[in-house]
Scaffold this motif. Sequence first.
Motif, PDB file in Angstrom:
ATOM      1  N   SER A 161       0.854  -1.189   0.000  1.00  0.00           N
ATOM      2  CA  SER A 161       0.000   0.000   0.000  1.00  0.00           C
ATOM      3  C   SER A 161       0.883   1.230   0.000  1.00  0.00           C
ATOM      4  CB  SER A 161      -0.928   0.017   1.229  1.00  0.00           C
ATOM      5  OG  SER A 161      -0.165   0.082   2.427  1.00  0.00           O
ATOM      6  N   LEU A 162       0.349   2.324  -0.513  1.00  0.00           N
ATOM      7  CA  LEU A 162       1.099   3.579  -0.545  1.00  0.00           C
ATOM      8  C   LEU A 162       0.972   4.309   0.786  1.00  0.00           C
ATOM      9  CD1 LEU A 162       0.272   5.145  -4.024  1.00  0.00           C
ATOM     10  CD2 LEU A 162       2.529   4.476  -3.213  1.00  0.00           C
ATOM     11  N   PRO A 163       2.056   4.922   1.278  1.00  0.00           N
ATOM     12  CA  PRO A 163       1.917   5.756   2.471  1.00  0.00           C
ATOM     13  C   PRO A 163       1.092   6.994   2.155  1.00  0.00           C
ATOM     14  CG  PRO A 163       4.135   5.947   1.551  1.00  0.00           C
ATOM     15  CD  PRO A 163       3.446   4.869   0.780  1.00  0.00           C
TER      16      PRO A 163
ATOM     17  N   GLY B 141      -3.096  -0.749  -7.603  1.00  0.00           N
ATOM     18  CA  GLY B 141      -3.623  -1.839  -6.791  1.00  0.00           C
ATOM     19  C   GLY B 141      -3.296  -3.202  -7.366  1.00  0.00           C
ATOM     20  N   SER B 142      -3.523  -3.363  -8.663  1.00  0.00           N
ATOM     21  CA  SER B 142      -3.276  -4.664  -9.285  1.00  0.00           C
ATOM     22  C   SER B 142      -1.788  -4.989  -9.312  1.00  0.00           C
ATOM     23  CB  SER B 142      -3.844  -4.691 -10.707  1.00  0.00           C
ATOM     24  OG  SER B 142      -3.187  -3.756 -11.548  1.00  0.00           O
ATOM     25  N   GLU B 143      -0.957  -3.974  -9.542  1.00  0.00           N
ATOM     26  CA  GLU B 143       0.479  -4.218  -9.585  1.00  0.00           C
ATOM     27  C   GLU B 143       1.059  -4.477  -8.188  1.00  0.00           C
ATOM     28  OE1 GLU B 143       2.661  -4.465 -12.586  1.00  0.00           O
ATOM     29  OE2 GLU B 143       0.579  -5.073 -12.855  1.00  0.00           O
ATOM     30  N   MET B 144       0.468  -3.875  -7.175  1.00  0.00           N
ATOM     31  CA  MET B 144       0.889  -4.190  -5.802  1.00  0.00           C
ATOM     32  C   MET B 144       0.526  -5.617  -5.454  1.00  0.00           C
ATOM     33  SD  MET B 144       0.340  -0.835  -3.399  1.00  0.00           S
ATOM     34  CE  MET B 144       0.021   0.689  -4.216  1.00  0.00           C
TER      35      MET B 144
ATOM     36  N   PHE C 277       7.504  -0.990  -5.623  1.00  0.00           N
ATOM     37  CA  PHE C 277       8.553  -0.872  -4.615  1.00  0.00           C
ATOM     38  C   PHE C 277       8.721   0.605  -4.232  1.00  0.00           C
ATOM     39  CE2 PHE C 277       9.150  -4.629  -7.083  1.00  0.00           C
ATOM     40  CZ  PHE C 277       9.618  -5.592  -6.199  1.00  0.00           C
ATOM     41  N   LEU C 278       9.236   0.816  -3.027  1.00  0.00           N
ATOM     42  CA  LEU C 278       9.386   2.174  -2.505  1.00  0.00           C
ATOM     43  C   LEU C 278      10.769   2.354  -1.889  1.00  0.00           C
ATOM     44  CD1 LEU C 278       7.997   4.933  -1.751  1.00  0.00           C
ATOM     45  CD2 LEU C 278       7.400   3.857   0.441  1.00  0.00           C
ATOM     46  N   CYS C 279      11.356   3.523  -2.135  1.00  0.00           N
ATOM     47  CA  CYS C 279      12.542   3.974  -1.411  1.00  0.00           C
ATOM     48  C   CYS C 279      12.163   5.259  -0.691  1.00  0.00           C
ATOM     49  CB  CYS C 279      13.706   4.230  -2.360  1.00  0.00           C
ATOM     50  SG  CYS C 279      14.290   2.769  -3.229  1.00  0.00           S
TER      51      CYS C 279
ATOM     52  N   TYR D 258      21.561  22.213  -0.186  1.00  0.00           N
ATOM     53  CA  TYR D 258      20.224  21.650  -0.024  1.00  0.00           C
ATOM     54  C   TYR D 258      20.276  20.122  -0.070  1.00  0.00           C
ATOM     55  CZ  TYR D 258      18.833  26.436  -0.606  1.00  0.00           C
ATOM     56  OH  TYR D 258      18.704  27.795  -0.417  1.00  0.00           O
ATOM     57  N   LEU D 259      19.497  19.531   0.823  1.00  0.00           N
ATOM     58  CA  LEU D 259      19.408  18.075   0.932  1.00  0.00           C
ATOM     59  C   LEU D 259      17.930  17.716   1.069  1.00  0.00           C
ATOM     60  CD1 LEU D 259      20.950  15.349   1.328  1.00  0.00           C
ATOM     61  CD2 LEU D 259      20.874  15.808   3.784  1.00  0.00           C
ATOM     62  N   THR D 260      17.423  16.934   0.141  1.00  0.00           N
ATOM     63  CA  THR D 260      16.010  16.568   0.180  1.00  0.00           C
ATOM     64  C   THR D 260      15.818  15.211   0.852  1.00  0.00           C
ATOM     65  OG1 THR D 260      16.157  15.549  -2.014  1.00  0.00           O
ATOM     66  CG2 THR D 260      15.512  17.875  -1.913  1.00  0.00           C
ATOM     67  N   ALA D 261      14.563  14.903   1.173  1.00  0.00           N
ATOM     68  CA  ALA D 261      14.196  13.609   1.774  1.00  0.00           C
ATOM     69  C   ALA D 261      13.142  12.971   0.866  1.00  0.00           C
ATOM     70  CB  ALA D 261      13.655  13.811   3.187  1.00  0.00           C
ATOM     71  N   PRO D 262      13.555  12.489  -0.302  1.00  0.00           N
ATOM     72  CA  PRO D 262      12.586  12.066  -1.320  1.00  0.00           C
ATOM     73  C   PRO D 262      11.901  10.740  -1.032  1.00  0.00           C
ATOM     74  CG  PRO D 262      14.824  11.760  -2.120  1.00  0.00           C
ATOM     75  CD  PRO D 262      14.932  12.421  -0.782  1.00  0.00           C
ATOM     76  N   LEU D 263      10.821  10.530  -1.750  1.00  0.00           N
ATOM     77  CA  LEU D 263      10.150   9.237  -1.849  1.00  0.00           C
ATOM     78  C   LEU D 263      10.184   8.842  -3.322  1.00  0.00           C
ATOM     79  CD1 LEU D 263       7.603  10.849   0.266  1.00  0.00           C
ATOM     80  CD2 LEU D 263       7.950   8.456   0.843  1.00  0.00           C
ATOM     81  N   VAL D 264      10.598   7.614  -3.585  1.00  0.00           N
ATOM     82  CA  VAL D 264      10.735   7.136  -4.957  1.00  0.00           C
ATOM     83  C   VAL D 264       9.886   5.882  -5.124  1.00  0.00           C
ATOM     84  CG1 VAL D 264      12.336   6.404  -6.760  1.00  0.00           C
ATOM     85  CG2 VAL D 264      13.113   7.986  -4.972  1.00  0.00           C
ATOM     86  N   LEU D 265       8.957   5.932  -6.076  1.00  0.00           N
ATOM     87  CA  LEU D 265       8.119   4.773  -6.368  1.00  0.00           C
ATOM     88  C   LEU D 265       8.672   4.083  -7.608  1.00  0.00           C
ATOM     89  CD1 LEU D 265       5.522   3.588  -5.082  1.00  0.00           C
ATOM     90  CD2 LEU D 265       4.250   4.642  -6.958  1.00  0.00           C
ATOM     91  N   LEU D 266       8.811   2.744  -7.505  1.00  0.00           N
ATOM     92  CA  LEU D 266       9.392   1.963  -8.593  1.00  0.00           C
ATOM     93  C   LEU D 266       8.445   0.853  -9.010  1.00  0.00           C
ATOM     94  CD1 LEU D 266      12.531   1.992  -6.529  1.00  0.00           C
ATOM     95  CD2 LEU D 266      12.788   2.603  -8.915  1.00  0.00           C
ATOM     96  N   HIS D 267       8.477   0.545 -10.297  1.00  0.00           N
ATOM     97  CA  HIS D 267       7.620  -0.496 -10.850  1.00  0.00           C
ATOM     98  C   HIS D 267       8.485  -1.525 -11.569  1.00  0.00           C
ATOM     99  CE1 HIS D 267       4.789  -1.893 -14.247  1.00  0.00           C
ATOM    100  NE2 HIS D 267       4.413  -2.525 -13.147  1.00  0.00           N
ATOM    101  N   LYS D 268       8.365  -2.779 -11.176  1.00  0.00           N
ATOM    102  CA  LYS D 268       9.049  -3.853 -11.909  1.00  0.00           C
ATOM    103  C   LYS D 268       8.204  -4.176 -13.133  1.00  0.00           C
ATOM    104  CE  LYS D 268       9.257  -8.110 -10.250  1.00  0.00           C
ATOM    105  NZ  LYS D 268       8.777  -8.995 -11.346  1.00  0.00           N
ATOM    106  N   ASN D 269       8.698  -3.806 -14.292  1.00  0.00           N
ATOM    107  CA  ASN D 269       7.876  -3.923 -15.494  1.00  0.00           C
ATOM    108  C   ASN D 269       7.913  -5.338 -16.084  1.00  0.00           C
ATOM    109  OD1 ASN D 269      10.267  -4.157 -16.988  1.00  0.00           O
ATOM    110  ND2 ASN D 269      10.195  -2.050 -17.744  1.00  0.00           N
ATOM    111  N   HIS D 270       7.300  -5.497 -17.248  1.00  0.00           N
ATOM    112  CA  HIS D 270       7.170  -6.823 -17.859  1.00  0.00           C
ATOM    113  C   HIS D 270       8.512  -7.381 -18.311  1.00  0.00           C
ATOM    114  CE1 HIS D 270       2.907  -6.197 -17.538  1.00  0.00           C
ATOM    115  NE2 HIS D 270       2.939  -5.142 -18.337  1.00  0.00           N
ATOM    116  N   ASN D 271       9.524  -6.513 -18.404  1.00  0.00           N
ATOM    117  CA  ASN D 271      10.874  -6.958 -18.771  1.00  0.00           C
ATOM    118  C   ASN D 271      11.755  -7.153 -17.544  1.00  0.00           C
ATOM    119  OD1 ASN D 271      10.358  -6.842 -21.596  1.00  0.00           O
ATOM    120  ND2 ASN D 271      10.642  -4.609 -21.538  1.00  0.00           N
ATOM    121  N   ASP D 272      11.118  -7.154 -16.368  1.00  0.00           N
ATOM    122  CA  ASP D 272      11.837  -7.294 -15.088  1.00  0.00           C
ATOM    123  C   ASP D 272      12.838  -6.168 -14.862  1.00  0.00           C
ATOM    124  OD1 ASP D 272      10.601  -9.640 -14.054  1.00  0.00           O
ATOM    125  OD2 ASP D 272      11.730 -10.842 -15.489  1.00  0.00           O
TER     126      ASP D 272
END
Length: 482
Positions: A65-67, A86-89, A95-97, A116-130
């Motif tokens: 689930s997403l924060p 939802g379906s991909e989860m 995946f999340l960093c 400057y230093l940020t505190a990012p959130l990165v959303l990643l998707h494992k696609n059909h090619n892995d």
Amino acid sequence: MFKLKETEYVKGMDQLKNLHQVEELHKKLMTETSKYVMQNWKEDSFFGSQFLNGLNPMMIRRIESLPDKFPVKNHMVFPDGNDTLGSEMEKGNIFLCDYSILDGVEANTINDKQQYLTAPLVLLHKNHNDEMMPIAIQLKQKPGEDNPIFLPSDSELDWLLAKLYVRSADFNLHELNSHLLRTHLLAEVFAVALKRNLPRVHPVFKILIRHTRYTLQINLNARQSLISENGVFTKFTASGGNGMVTILERSLSNLTYKSLCIPDDIKERGLEDVKNFHYRDDGLKLWDIMHSFVKDTLSYYYKDDSDVENDKELQEWIQEIFEHGFLSKTGTGIPQKFKTKQELFKFVTMVMFTCSAQHAAVNSGQLDFYGWMPNGPSTMEEPPPTKKNTVDEATILKTLPDMETIVKGMETVYVLSTQACDSISLPDFKRKYFTENIPCENILNFQKNLRKLSKKIQKRNEGLDLPYTYLDPEKVENSVSI
């Protein structure tokens, strides 16, 4: 020490004018991998792959689930409507960093200029090619109109700048948490406790002493030249100074025993079946080889659990590590005492792995991945954008570090990636500590298994565009010595 001729390229604290300046510096120390990085650093597939096989494979985790703080919508990331979050989860493909440790950290001032230093959130998707593809980036933790969610569908330069802020955040957290705290400083704790509590004839001492070689000296050097008041890291990174202390304190408070044991860590982050994850594959095999060696060797001395429980020196060793290394925090899961042989075997394996393989994984490739500066900026000189469609090439050049900072950073990663002339790899047992036949036979078997794994890794790497060499036992230094 390698030294770039600073006067050829740097006049005072000049702002970066173009990336050709970085290319000229990079030629002086380019490796095959850093050349690949230079050619592919803008590619989303390479950006995503580094969370698995780059310098910091400790951030990525599978999510169900997403924060709430990261309000990504389906249409943002799957505009064609063929997939949903939802379906991909449910399929295990999201995946999340989350760099929340960096939230609110006081950024450095370099050459009288605020950084400057940020505190990012990165959303990643494992696609059909892995492939592990970035699909959304939010540069600050609190959502809002001034904190846009950047997407691959945005303008090319908007998306590139967002990825650069992530790479800079990852650089700073990697160096202080994954590298300094979780290998160098922990290795020092283990080494000091070992030498204070276990005599040279103790079997645990005999197993682990080779993994403490030069560690105290290299950490002393780091305190003097890297993280001291006038150290390179303090002066030329976004997290130098007060920010460094904050990050280390937060990182220590989040440190757990499970995260130090690669089988537990991989399982806890849901990464057991992710394809093309070489850090995991090589690391788990190394852990198993080490654990078998530790188990077979210590079983010769400890016949049952009571032998472990009644070993006063052993209990004092683990108690000192718990008290001084982990500040007596039971929430870390670190043992306070050993009750069984299995507990002992696992802990000794963790120490061995941390002081050798884990350090190699997060240290040896620094020149490879950071030698091309845009792949790991030590700092960012402008605040993150609060709106989309405001970025041009001049913005990016103005945001990247100045030339003096670039030079200092490249010199440093060169030194940190250079093996000593007297380095000793995992299979090498130049000094003999055991004399009994069975432990000596175990060493020979250990060496055989390590060399067998080395050949398998080298064979696999022949088929990779970017070989993963850092956990090849023949290349893993057996202690934190650089």
